[in-house]
Design a protein around this motif. Structure first.
Motif, short mmCIF file in Angstrom:
data_model
loop_
_atom_site.label_atom_id
_atom_site.label_comp_id
_atom_site.label_asym_id
_atom_site.label_seq_id
_atom_site.Cartn_x
_atom_site.Cartn_y
_atom_site.Cartn_z
N TRP A 148 44.50 68.19 72.15
CA TRP A 148 44.02 67.78 73.16
C TRP A 148 45.45 66.26 74.25
N GLN A 186 38.72 62.72 74.87
CA GLN A 186 38.16 63.88 75.70
C GLN A 186 37.50 62.27 76.56
N SER A 187 36.68 61.17 76.56
CA SER A 187 36.05 60.52 77.12
C SER A 187 37.21 59.79 78.19
N ALA A 214 39.03 50.46 78.16
CA ALA A 214 37.97 50.33 76.78
C ALA A 214 36.58 51.07 76.66
N SER A 215 37.01 52.81 77.04
CA SER A 215 35.75 53.64 77.03
C SER A 215 36.14 53.68 75.18
N ALA A 219 35.02 51.08 72.43
CA ALA A 219 33.52 51.90 72.81
C ALA A 219 33.10 52.77 72.29
N ILE A 220 33.45 53.91 71.89
CA ILE A 220 33.70 55.29 70.87
C ILE A 220 34.11 54.87 69.58
N LEU A 231 44.25 69.72 76.78
CA LEU A 231 44.23 70.96 76.25
C LEU A 231 45.29 71.59 77.52
N PRO A 268 38.79 57.96 80.66
CA PRO A 268 38.79 58.21 82.52
C PRO A 268 39.89 58.84 82.77
N LEU A 301 36.97 62.97 70.65
CA LEU A 301 35.57 62.46 72.04
C LEU A 301 35.85 60.96 72.09
#
Lengths: 86, 236
Positions: A82, A63-64, A28-29, A32-33, A84, A66, A60
């Motif tokens: 993304w 990219q975040s 859930a990152s 959250a973002i 890369l 994990p 973001l």
């Protein structure tokens, strides 16, 4: 690799994001973002609910992640943004 | 939970704990305070291309002007290389707080069992200290920590200090390659769990290698533990 894109017919932003379900661990990152873009489904896996969100925030979130479960592409050209390229 | 935001932090201290593990301390610059819950993690930007790595915070939330991270250097990946290259005073970009691996305030269990392997102990340092010192949690709190060799262990003085000052805290290190003189648990954390009495109303927190988390979860489920009482950190 399976992907999920439950987007509506709303005008997308510059980036289109997709979730690779088999990579998602449901941490859930991303939600959250970018809560307007992602949510966890009934299986606890992230799913895209809208492409309308702010592009920088969507990127973001990708990219975040994990586990690298979120890909972003240029919505117009389809070019990968993304992750890369090697 | 506080939503994550971008912080600038400055490397303040590096403590080499042993050959594999290093503790990094970062001072928050802007914003200068971070409100987080014990068990949460930060996402650090580790390349100019935007690549990020996630690390659990091992310090406690009452110290809100800095955060500490435990780094296992053995994978030698992009994140480790980035952190090892940092000079003191270097500023980094951090997204925090992240994650939901915390001790729920409404948890009905009367015993908290923390099970870690390797650097998976990082969030438990924060969670256990927070429960004991800041919440004065009177419930039984047990840490089972699996490592290969005795030389891999660290924070032993800190765990010992908690063990001496809090009668409800119990520390059980377990070594898979224990020396002959080792008098504590041997083998895997599942072996350690089978040696010690199994609490009845316990919640289990698992953090570490994927195989350990799967094996312990399977074991606990087979023992009749409700899946709702087994909490895992998923990004390890």
């Amino acid at each position: 690799m399976t992907t999920q894109d439950n987007t509506s017919n709303q005008q997308p932003g510059k980036y289109k994001v997709t979730v690779m379900r088999d990579k998602c661990i449901g941490c859930a990152s991303c939600t959250a973002i970018a809560a307007d873009t992602f949510k966890l489904d009934d299986e606890g896996i992230s799913t895209v609910i809208s492409q309308e969100g702010d592009d920088a925030t969507k990127l973001l979130a990708a990219q975040s992640c994990p586990t690298g479960a979120i890909a972003a592409t240029d919505a117009k050209t389809g070019d990968p943004v993304w992750p890369l390229s090697e | 939970m506080t939503p994550p935001q971008t912080y600038t932090a400055r490397l303040e201290e590096k403590v080499q704990l042993n050959d594999k593990f290093t503790q990094y301390s970062f001072e928050l610059i802007e914003p200068h305070r971070l409100k987080f819950k014990a068990g949460q993690y930060v996402s650090i930007k580790v390349s100019t291309q935007g690549e990020r790595r996630a690390y659990s915070i091992c310090s406690t939330p009452d110290n809100d002007h800095q955060f500490d991270l435990l780094i296992d250097a053995s994978p030698d990946g992009l994140g480790v290389q980035f952190l090892q290259s940092l000079e003191f005073g270097t500023e980094i970009e951090v997204l925090a707080p992240m994650g939901h691996f915390t001790v729920p305030t409404d948890l009905t269990a009367d015993h908290l069992v923390f099970i870690a392997t390797g650097s998976g102990v990082a969030p438990f340092r924060s969670m256990i200290e927070d429960q004991l010192r800041n919440y004065q949690d009177q419930r039984q709190i047990t840490l089972h920590w699996g490592m290969r060799q005795a030389t891999d262990l660290f924070w032993l003085e800190e765990w010992q200090e908690l063990d001496e000052n809090f009668a409800n805290f119990h520390f059980h290190p377990v070594l898979s390659q224990a020396p002959a003189a080792w008098t504590l648990c041997r083998g895997r954390v599942t072996d350690c769990l089978s040696v010690h009495p199994r609490p009845t109303q316990a919640a289990y927190f698992l953090c570490g290698g994927k195989n350990m988390v799967q094996d312990v979860t399977k074991l606990l489920i087979s023992l009749g533990i409700s899946a709702e009482l087994i909490l895992t950190e998923k990004f390890y």
